[in-house]
Design a protein around this motif. Structure first.
Motif, PDB file in Angstrom:
ATOM      1  N   GLY A  27       0.801  -1.215   0.000  1.00 61.09           N
ATOM      2  CA  GLY A  27       0.000   0.000   0.000  1.00 61.09           C
ATOM      3  C   GLY A  27       0.837   1.269   0.000  1.00 61.09           C
ATOM      4  N   MET A  28       2.106   1.173   0.402  1.00 54.47           N
ATOM      5  CA  MET A  28       2.988   2.338   0.440  1.00 54.47           C
ATOM      6  C   MET A  28       3.694   2.583  -0.883  1.00 54.47           C
ATOM      7  SD  MET A  28       4.653   2.424   4.276  1.00 54.47           S
ATOM      8  CE  MET A  28       5.556   0.888   4.122  1.00 54.47           C
ATOM      9  N   ALA A  29       3.466   1.741  -1.879  1.00 53.79           N
ATOM     10  CA  ALA A  29       4.129   1.900  -3.181  1.00 53.79           C
ATOM     11  C   ALA A  29       3.910   3.316  -3.708  1.00 53.79           C
ATOM     12  CB  ALA A  29       3.594   0.882  -4.175  1.00 53.79           C
ATOM     13  N   GLY A  30       4.990   3.933  -4.131  1.00 54.39           N
ATOM     14  CA  GLY A  30       4.919   5.274  -4.692  1.00 54.39           C
ATOM     15  C   GLY A  30       5.016   6.394  -3.680  1.00 54.39           C
ATOM     16  N   LEU A  31       4.913   6.073  -2.380  1.00 51.00           N
ATOM     17  CA  LEU A  31       5.048   7.092  -1.342  1.00 51.00           C
ATOM     18  C   LEU A  31       6.528   7.304  -1.004  1.00 51.00           C
ATOM     19  CD1 LEU A  31       2.216   6.037   1.147  1.00 51.00           C
ATOM     20  CD2 LEU A  31       2.120   7.794  -0.636  1.00 51.00           C
ATOM     21  N   ARG A  32       6.856   8.463  -0.472  1.00 45.67           N
ATOM     22  CA  ARG A  32       8.240   8.729  -0.084  1.00 45.67           C
ATOM     23  C   ARG A  32       8.456   8.224   1.345  1.00 45.67           C
ATOM     24  NH1 ARG A  32      11.535  12.176   2.408  1.00 45.67           N
ATOM     25  NH2 ARG A  32       9.945  13.723   2.977  1.00 45.67           N
ATOM     26  N   VAL A  33       8.715   6.938   1.437  1.00 41.05           N
ATOM     27  CA  VAL A  33       9.059   6.309   2.708  1.00 41.05           C
ATOM     28  C   VAL A  33      10.496   5.825   2.578  1.00 41.05           C
ATOM     29  CG1 VAL A  33       8.576   4.427   4.307  1.00 41.05           C
ATOM     30  CG2 VAL A  33       6.681   5.653   3.206  1.00 41.05           C
ATOM     31  N   ASP A  34      11.373   6.305   3.455  1.00 34.49           N
ATOM     32  CA  ASP A  34      12.800   6.013   3.339  1.00 34.49           C
ATOM     33  C   ASP A  34      13.221   4.792   4.144  1.00 34.49           C
ATOM     34  OD1 ASP A  34      13.635   8.580   1.863  1.00 34.49           O
ATOM     35  OD2 ASP A  34      12.481   9.326   3.569  1.00 34.49           O
ATOM     36  N   TYR A  35      12.557   4.578   5.279  1.00 35.82           N
ATOM     37  CA  TYR A  35      12.896   3.465   6.160  1.00 35.82           C
ATOM     38  C   TYR A  35      11.616   2.804   6.663  1.00 35.82           C
ATOM     39  CZ  TYR A  35      17.475   5.792   6.589  1.00 35.82           C
ATOM     40  OH  TYR A  35      18.683   6.389   6.342  1.00 35.82           O
ATOM     41  N   ILE A  36      11.675   1.485   6.840  1.00 37.38           N
ATOM     42  CA  ILE A  36      10.625   0.764   7.550  1.00 37.38           C
ATOM     43  C   ILE A  36      11.265   0.063   8.735  1.00 37.38           C
ATOM     44  CG2 ILE A  36       9.072   0.479   5.580  1.00 37.38           C
ATOM     45  CD1 ILE A  36      10.191  -2.409   5.333  1.00 37.38           C
ATOM     46  N   GLY A  37      10.508  -0.045   9.831  1.00 40.30           N
ATOM     47  CA  GLY A  37      11.061  -0.626  11.039  1.00 40.30           C
ATOM     48  C   GLY A  37      10.364  -1.907  11.446  1.00 40.30           C
ATOM     49  N   PHE A  38      11.173  -2.868  11.890  1.00 42.69           N
ATOM     50  CA  PHE A  38      10.663  -4.123  12.443  1.00 42.69           C
ATOM     51  C   PHE A  38      10.986  -4.160  13.936  1.00 42.69           C
ATOM     52  CE2 PHE A  38      12.114  -5.676   8.087  1.00 42.69           C
ATOM     53  CZ  PHE A  38      10.881  -5.473   7.510  1.00 42.69           C
ATOM     54  N   MET A  39       9.991  -4.506  14.742  1.00 43.21           N
ATOM     55  CA  MET A  39      10.162  -4.565  16.190  1.00 43.21           C
ATOM     56  C   MET A  39      10.596  -5.969  16.609  1.00 43.21           C
ATOM     57  SD  MET A  39       9.549  -1.635  17.615  1.00 43.21           S
ATOM     58  CE  MET A  39       9.420  -2.243  19.290  1.00 43.21           C
ATOM     59  N   PHE A  40      11.790  -6.065  17.159  1.00 46.53           N
ATOM     60  CA  PHE A  40      12.260  -7.334  17.707  1.00 46.53           C
ATOM     61  C   PHE A  40      12.182  -7.336  19.229  1.00 46.53           C
ATOM     62  CE2 PHE A  40      14.405  -6.964  13.571  1.00 46.53           C
ATOM     63  CZ  PHE A  40      13.948  -8.145  12.983  1.00 46.53           C
ATOM     64  N   ALA A  41      12.003  -6.174  19.827  1.00 49.60           N
ATOM     65  CA  ALA A  41      11.786  -6.093  21.271  1.00 49.60           C
ATOM     66  C   ALA A  41      10.345  -6.491  21.592  1.00 49.60           C
ATOM     67  CB  ALA A  41      12.057  -4.665  21.750  1.00 49.60           C
ATOM     68  N   LYS A  42      10.089  -6.811  22.846  1.00 50.64           N
ATOM     69  CA  LYS A  42       8.737  -7.216  23.248  1.00 50.64           C
ATOM     70  C   LYS A  42       7.767  -6.072  23.016  1.00 50.64           C
ATOM     71  CE  LYS A  42       9.987 -10.759  26.609  1.00 50.64           C
ATOM     72  NZ  LYS A  42       9.585 -11.824  25.671  1.00 50.64           N
ATOM     73  N   SER A  43       6.743  -6.338  22.246  1.00 44.46           N
ATOM     74  CA  SER A  43       5.780  -5.315  21.836  1.00 44.46           C
ATOM     75  C   SER A  43       4.640  -6.028  21.130  1.00 44.46           C
ATOM     76  CB  SER A  43       6.459  -4.323  20.876  1.00 44.46           C
ATOM     77  OG  SER A  43       5.512  -3.563  20.159  1.00 44.46           O
ATOM     78  N   ARG A  44       3.486  -5.380  21.065  1.00 46.08           N
ATOM     79  CA  ARG A  44       2.398  -5.973  20.279  1.00 46.08           C
ATOM     80  C   ARG A  44       2.728  -5.956  18.786  1.00 46.08           C
ATOM     81  NH1 ARG A  44      -0.921  -1.978  18.050  1.00 46.08           N
ATOM     82  NH2 ARG A  44      -0.702   0.117  18.906  1.00 46.08           N
ATOM     83  N   ARG A  45       3.768  -5.219  18.413  1.00 51.94           N
ATOM     84  CA  ARG A  45       4.196  -5.179  17.016  1.00 51.94           C
ATOM     85  C   ARG A  45       5.413  -6.074  16.765  1.00 51.94           C
ATOM     86  NH1 ARG A  45       3.637   0.139  18.797  1.00 51.94           N
ATOM     87  NH2 ARG A  45       1.710   1.169  18.106  1.00 51.94           N
ATOM     88  N   GLN A  46       5.791  -6.870  17.753  1.00 52.02           N
ATOM     89  CA  GLN A  46       6.993  -7.693  17.637  1.00 52.02           C
ATOM     90  C   GLN A  46       6.848  -8.738  16.524  1.00 52.02           C
ATOM     91  OE1 GLN A  46       7.970  -9.860  21.199  1.00 52.02           O
ATOM     92  NE2 GLN A  46      10.021 -10.416  20.490  1.00 52.02           N
ATOM     93  N   VAL A  47       7.935  -8.931  15.772  1.00 49.17           N
ATOM     94  CA  VAL A  47       7.980  -9.967  14.739  1.00 49.17           C
ATOM     95  C   VAL A  47       9.227 -10.818  14.971  1.00 49.17           C
ATOM     96  CG1 VAL A  47       6.713  -8.659  12.994  1.00 49.17           C
ATOM     97  CG2 VAL A  47       9.199  -8.442  13.120  1.00 49.17           C
TER      98      VAL A  47
END
Length: 229
Positions: A27-47
């Motif tokens: 969905g971000m294709a074409g947007l100016r996004v320079d970095y994406i982040g992955f959470m490895f610490a304990k979090s509801r967003r952890q992967v």
């Protein structure tokens, strides 16, 4: 060495953190996004590293504005070198972001042993003297490329007092470091931050979510506000 993303000197770099789904990346294709982040610490967003590797593969196939895929950042809290080595053996991250009590010496070891760019997060506490914090920032010169100011606790959806930013910005500039700002950012306030304080980059996670999931409409609005600030 930090990669040149081909932006004008007045453009704040954009990092969208807490990525968990391929649909978000597409969905971000074409947007100016320079970095994406992955959470490895304990979090509801952890992967897991394995899941992050799948997401990284998708990210590399999604052209952002300018035709480049985003760089990938792994967020860790007080990891060991061995834990980082194990993670990077599965998912070859572009950046390791340290979000705990990691010392300058540890950051140096990460950079030299793992041959990876390193960012250091500073948690902004209301009682902390900005001059003391700026001096602490300077101790990371030569060990990290970027310092990121975030609200204490991280992922709280609250901003910290932005009037401390100039002291940190001066210290970062003197130390040859980039300064990113996070903490409570949203499409509704990021233009004010960028216009007033001119950080090199901004980092957002919960501010572009709806009911705990990344919202492409909010991401697009956030990018637009940064571009127009």
């Amino acid at each position: 060495m930090t990669e040149d993303r081909g932006l004008s000197e007045n453009s704040a770099l954009i990092k969208i953190c807490g990525i968990k789904e391929e649909a978000t990346l597409r969905g971000m294709a074409g947007l100016r996004v320079d970095y994406i982040g992955f959470m490895f610490a304990k979090s509801r967003r952890q992967v897991s590293p394995e899941r992050a590797a799948q997401l990284q593969e998708t990210a590399r196939s999604v052209p952002m504005a300018g035709g480049k895929p985003p760089l990938t950042v792994g967020v860790f809290v007080n990891p060991t070198i061995e834990e980082l080595e194990a993670t990077l053996s599965v998912v070859p991250l572009d950046v390791v972001q340290l979000h705990g009590e990691e010392t300058p010496e540890f950051a140096r070891q990460v950079r030299e042993r793992l041959n990876v760019e390193v960012w250091r997060v500073f948690s902004m506490k209301d009682e902390e003297n900005s001059a003391d914090g700026a001096a602490r920032l300077a101790s990371y010169a030569g060990t990290v490329s970027t310092v990121l100011l975030d609200t204490a606790g991280g992922g709280t959806g609250r901003t910290f007092s932005w009037d401390v930013i100039p002291a940190y910005r001066q210290a970062a500039d003197s130390s040859g470091l980039r300064l990113f700002v996070a903490g409570g950012l949203s499409p509704d306030n990021v233009d004010k931050l960028v216009a007033a304080y001119r950080p090199e980059g901004v980092d957002i996670s919960s501010g572009v979510e709806t009911d705990g999931a990344k919202d492409i409409g909010k991401i697009a609005a956030f990018v637009e506000r940064v571009n127009n600030a």
